[in-house]
Design a protein around this motif. Structure first.
Motif, PDB file in Angstrom:
ATOM      1  N   ALA A 112      -6.895  16.003   9.446  1.00 26.44           N
ATOM      2  CA  ALA A 112      -6.213  14.745   9.746  1.00 26.44           C
ATOM      3  C   ALA A 112      -5.784  14.045   8.466  1.00 26.44           C
ATOM      4  O   ALA A 112      -4.694  13.462   8.391  1.00 26.44           O
ATOM      5  N   ALA A 113      -6.633  14.102   7.435  1.00 23.44           N
ATOM      6  CA  ALA A 113      -6.286  13.491   6.153  1.00 23.44           C
ATOM      7  C   ALA A 113      -5.094  14.193   5.514  1.00 23.44           C
ATOM      8  O   ALA A 113      -4.212  13.552   4.932  1.00 23.44           O
ATOM      9  N   LEU A 114      -5.041  15.502   5.629  1.00 17.01           N
ATOM     10  CA  LEU A 114      -3.894  16.249   5.092  1.00 17.01           C
ATOM     11  C   LEU A 114      -2.614  15.885   5.836  1.00 17.01           C
ATOM     12  O   LEU A 114      -1.544  15.736   5.218  1.00 17.01           O
ATOM     13  N   ARG A 115      -2.709  15.728   7.147  1.00 14.77           N
ATOM     14  CA  ARG A 115      -1.521  15.309   7.907  1.00 14.77           C
ATOM     15  C   ARG A 115      -1.077  13.917   7.485  1.00 14.77           C
ATOM     16  O   ARG A 115       0.131  13.642   7.399  1.00 14.77           O
ATOM     17  N   ALA A 116      -2.046  13.041   7.204  1.00 19.91           N
ATOM     18  CA  ALA A 116      -1.703  11.700   6.749  1.00 19.91           C
ATOM     19  C   ALA A 116      -0.976  11.749   5.407  1.00 19.91           C
ATOM     20  O   ALA A 116       0.000  10.997   5.186  1.00 19.91           O
ATOM     21  N   LEU A 117      -1.410  12.625   4.515  1.00 16.91           N
ATOM     22  CA  LEU A 117      -0.712  12.773   3.235  1.00 16.91           C
ATOM     23  C   LEU A 117       0.717  13.269   3.447  1.00 16.91           C
ATOM     24  O   LEU A 117       1.646  12.828   2.757  1.00 16.91           O
ATOM     25  N   ASP A 118       0.899  14.188   4.385  1.00 15.26           N
ATOM     26  CA  ASP A 118       2.249  14.677   4.675  1.00 15.26           C
ATOM     27  C   ASP A 118       3.159  13.538   5.118  1.00 15.26           C
ATOM     28  O   ASP A 118       4.326  13.463   4.721  1.00 15.26           O
ATOM     29  N   VAL A 119       2.619  12.656   5.941  1.00  8.45           N
ATOM     30  CA  VAL A 119       3.397  11.501   6.407  1.00  8.45           C
ATOM     31  C   VAL A 119       3.760  10.597   5.242  1.00  8.45           C
ATOM     32  O   VAL A 119       4.901  10.126   5.126  1.00  8.45           O
ATOM     33  N   ILE A 120       2.795  10.363   4.349  1.00  9.84           N
ATOM     34  CA  ILE A 120       3.047   9.500   3.191  1.00  9.84           C
ATOM     35  C   ILE A 120       4.153  10.082   2.314  1.00  9.84           C
ATOM     36  O   ILE A 120       5.061   9.371   1.866  1.00  9.84           O
ATOM     37  N   VAL A 121       4.083  11.386   2.065  1.00 10.27           N
ATOM     38  CA  VAL A 121       5.094  12.044   1.243  1.00 10.27           C
ATOM     39  C   VAL A 121       6.456  11.985   1.918  1.00 10.27           C
ATOM     40  O   VAL A 121       7.483  11.718   1.277  1.00 10.27           O
ATOM     41  N   ASP A 122       6.494  12.224   3.216  1.00 15.40           N
ATOM     42  CA  ASP A 122       7.755  12.198   3.952  1.00 15.40           C
ATOM     43  C   ASP A 122       8.377  10.803   3.924  1.00 15.40           C
ATOM     44  O   ASP A 122       9.589  10.659   3.734  1.00 15.40           O
ATOM     45  N   GLU A 123       7.549   9.795   4.097  1.00 16.91           N
ATOM     46  CA  GLU A 123       8.071   8.430   4.056  1.00 16.91           C
ATOM     47  C   GLU A 123       8.625   8.096   2.676  1.00 16.91           C
ATOM     48  O   GLU A 123       9.675   7.447   2.554  1.00 16.91           O
ATOM     49  N   ALA A 124       7.929   8.522   1.642  1.00 14.32           N
ATOM     50  CA  ALA A 124       8.388   8.239   0.276  1.00 14.32           C
ATOM     51  C   ALA A 124       9.742   8.883   0.004  1.00 14.32           C
ATOM     52  O   ALA A 124      10.561   8.348  -0.760  1.00 14.32           O
ATOM     53  N   ALA A 125       9.973  10.039   0.648  1.00 16.42           N
ATOM     54  CA  ALA A 125      11.231  10.753   0.420  1.00 16.42           C
ATOM     55  C   ALA A 125      12.391  10.137   1.185  1.00 16.42           C
ATOM     56  O   ALA A 125      13.550  10.277   0.777  1.00 16.42           O
ATOM     57  N   HIS A 126      12.109   9.455   2.290  1.00 12.59           N
ATOM     58  CA  HIS A 126      13.192   8.983   3.154  1.00 12.59           C
ATOM     59  C   HIS A 126      13.326   7.465   3.228  1.00 12.59           C
ATOM     60  O   HIS A 126      14.343   6.965   3.694  1.00 12.59           O
ATOM     61  N   ASP A 127      12.318   6.740   2.797  1.00 15.05           N
ATOM     62  CA  ASP A 127      12.405   5.284   2.860  1.00 15.05           C
ATOM     63  C   ASP A 127      13.403   4.753   1.842  1.00 15.05           C
ATOM     64  O   ASP A 127      13.617   5.346   0.784  1.00 15.05           O
ATOM     65  N   ALA A 128      13.969   3.626   2.173  1.00  9.35           N
ATOM     66  CA  ALA A 128      14.875   2.950   1.236  1.00  9.35           C
ATOM     67  C   ALA A 128      14.068   2.403   0.062  1.00  9.35           C
ATOM     68  O   ALA A 128      12.867   2.138   0.201  1.00  9.35           O
ATOM     69  N   PRO A 129      14.679   2.263  -1.099  1.00  8.48           N
ATOM     70  CA  PRO A 129      13.958   1.704  -2.243  1.00  8.48           C
ATOM     71  C   PRO A 129      13.384   0.334  -1.901  1.00  8.48           C
ATOM     72  O   PRO A 129      14.021  -0.452  -1.182  1.00  8.48           O
ATOM     73  N   PRO A 130      12.184   0.025  -2.367  1.00  5.26           N
ATOM     74  CA  PRO A 130      11.578  -1.273  -2.043  1.00  5.26           C
ATOM     75  C   PRO A 130      12.356  -2.422  -2.657  1.00  5.26           C
ATOM     76  O   PRO A 130      12.916  -2.310  -3.749  1.00  5.26           O
ATOM     77  N   LEU A 131      12.371  -3.529  -1.956  1.00  8.30           N
ATOM     78  CA  LEU A 131      13.000  -4.746  -2.444  1.00  8.30           C
ATOM     79  C   LEU A 131      11.951  -5.612  -3.137  1.00  8.30           C
ATOM     80  O   LEU A 131      10.751  -5.466  -2.881  1.00  8.30           O
ATOM     81  N   PRO A 132      12.378  -6.531  -4.001  1.00  9.92           N
ATOM     82  CA  PRO A 132      11.417  -7.354  -4.736  1.00  9.92           C
ATOM     83  C   PRO A 132      10.440  -8.099  -3.827  1.00  9.92           C
ATOM     84  O   PRO A 132       9.288  -8.315  -4.178  1.00  9.92           O
ATOM     85  N   GLY A 133      10.883  -8.490  -2.647  1.00 10.23           N
ATOM     86  CA  GLY A 133      10.017  -9.265  -1.764  1.00 10.23           C
ATOM     87  C   GLY A 133       9.165  -8.439  -0.824  1.00 10.23           C
ATOM     88  O   GLY A 133       8.393  -9.004  -0.041  1.00 10.23           O
ATOM     89  N   ASP A 134       9.301  -7.116  -0.888  1.00  9.96           N
ATOM     90  CA  ASP A 134       8.524  -6.255   0.015  1.00  9.96           C
ATOM     91  C   ASP A 134       7.055  -6.252  -0.416  1.00  9.96           C
ATOM     92  O   ASP A 134       6.704  -5.798  -1.502  1.00  9.96           O
ATOM     93  N   ALA A 135       6.209  -6.739   0.439  1.00  6.57           N
ATOM     94  CA  ALA A 135       4.771  -6.771   0.160  1.00  6.57           C
ATOM     95  C   ALA A 135       4.036  -7.023   1.467  1.00  6.57           C
ATOM     96  O   ALA A 135       4.622  -7.473   2.457  1.00  6.57           O
ATOM     97  N   MET A 136       2.755  -6.722   1.468  1.00  7.29           N
ATOM     98  CA  MET A 136       1.929  -6.916   2.648  1.00  7.29           C
ATOM     99  C   MET A 136       0.702  -7.731   2.271  1.00  7.29           C
ATOM    100  O   MET A 136       0.186  -7.625   1.148  1.00  7.29           O
ATOM    101  N   SER A 137       0.240  -8.540   3.208  1.00  5.91           N
ATOM    102  CA  SER A 137      -1.014  -9.244   2.999  1.00  5.91           C
ATOM    103  C   SER A 137      -2.167  -8.278   3.235  1.00  5.91           C
ATOM    104  O   SER A 137      -1.981  -7.176   3.756  1.00  5.91           O
TER     105      SER A 137
END
Length: 261
Positions: A97-122
């Motif tokens: 399950a942890a390996l699948r989670a890493l795959d998701v993280i890598v996939d998101e990094a490859a396809h997500d738009a570049p972060p904006l200055p205000g992008d943040a989470m509490s």
């Protein structure tokens, strides 16, 4: 056989054999009139079982299991070993399950738009997003695994996309069975190269470890099945007149068969 011969056959020292007998990891030896110990095949089987158990689940749990399987009824003794297999199966599932989670993280990094200055989470938003408590994120920050920013006069934590990604990797490694020191080493490497390959390698190594433990547990289980099928419970040895001291509890014979010689 003598203590020395048993020790040589099992790969232990004479003192280790004596200690393991004292701890109840093997059935009590027969004492000859001269006081010397005499051991049989069941003692060698028990020593092999203990060694394999220690490799599979560690010496502390191995001692607990070896005690239990020698005093519990046959079915409960076997169930005690099956529980250990279930634990290793869960560990393997967590790694996958942890390996699948890493795959998701890598996939998101490859396809997500570049972060904006205000992008943040509490901290609450990130904790909910990755399925942990806010206290876990605070602990990870204290341990140097995640580095949020501090904003406004109230010193509130704010997690950038990069910090949130690292928190998700930490969560994946923790879910895969890695303790804090190992996670810290992995995260330090990720901080250097910006890749998840180190985390992936760590989880694959964990899978290999679980496989080795599972193999050792299979060997231990075979010896334990032999041992408990032929040895009376230790709790009955002190009372040789007890009816149950004459034989280990064993499964009922198949329907249509009869006992006797």
């Amino acid at each position: 056989m003598t203590t020395g011969r048993l020790a040589a056959a099992a790969g232990y020292s004479v003192q280790q054999v004596r200690d393991l007998e004292r701890l109840g990891m093997i059935p009590p030896a027969v004492r000859m009139t001269n006081g010397y110990r005499r051991f049989g095949p069941e003692h060698l089987t028990a020593l092999r079982a203990y060694r394999a158990l220690a490799a599979a689940v560690g010496p502390v749990e191995a001692r607990s299991v070896m005690h239990d399987v020698q005093v519990l009824p046959y079915d409960e003794a076997l169930a005690r070993v099956v529980e250990l297999h279930s634990g290793l199966a869960r560990a393997r599932d967590e790694c996958l399950a942890a390996l699948r989670a890493l795959d998701v993280i890598v996939d998101e990094a490859a396809h997500d738009a570049p972060p904006l200055p205000g992008d943040a989470m509490s901290i609450t938003e990130l904790a909910n997003a990755i399925g942990v408590r806010s206290s876990a994120l605070r602990f990870w920050e204290k341990e140097g695994l995640v580095a949020p920013e501090r904003i406004d006069r109230n010193n509130i934590r704010s997690y950038s996309p990069a910090a949130a990604r690292n928190a998700r990797i930490v969560a994946a490694l923790r879910a895969g069975g890695y303790r804090i020191p190992a996670v810290r080493a992995v995260m330090a490497s990720i901080g250097t190269d910006g890749e998840t390959d180190t985390a992936r390698d760590a989880l694959h190594e964990r899978l290999r470890t679980v496989a080795v433990q599972s193999e050792a547990l299979l060997r231990a289980g075979a010896d334990i099945a032999t041992l408990i099928g032929n040895v009376a419970p230790l709790s009955t040895i002190s009372n040789p007149t007890s009816a149950v001291a004459t034989a280990r509890l064993s499964p009922s014979p198949p329907a249509g068969t009869t006992g006797g010689s």
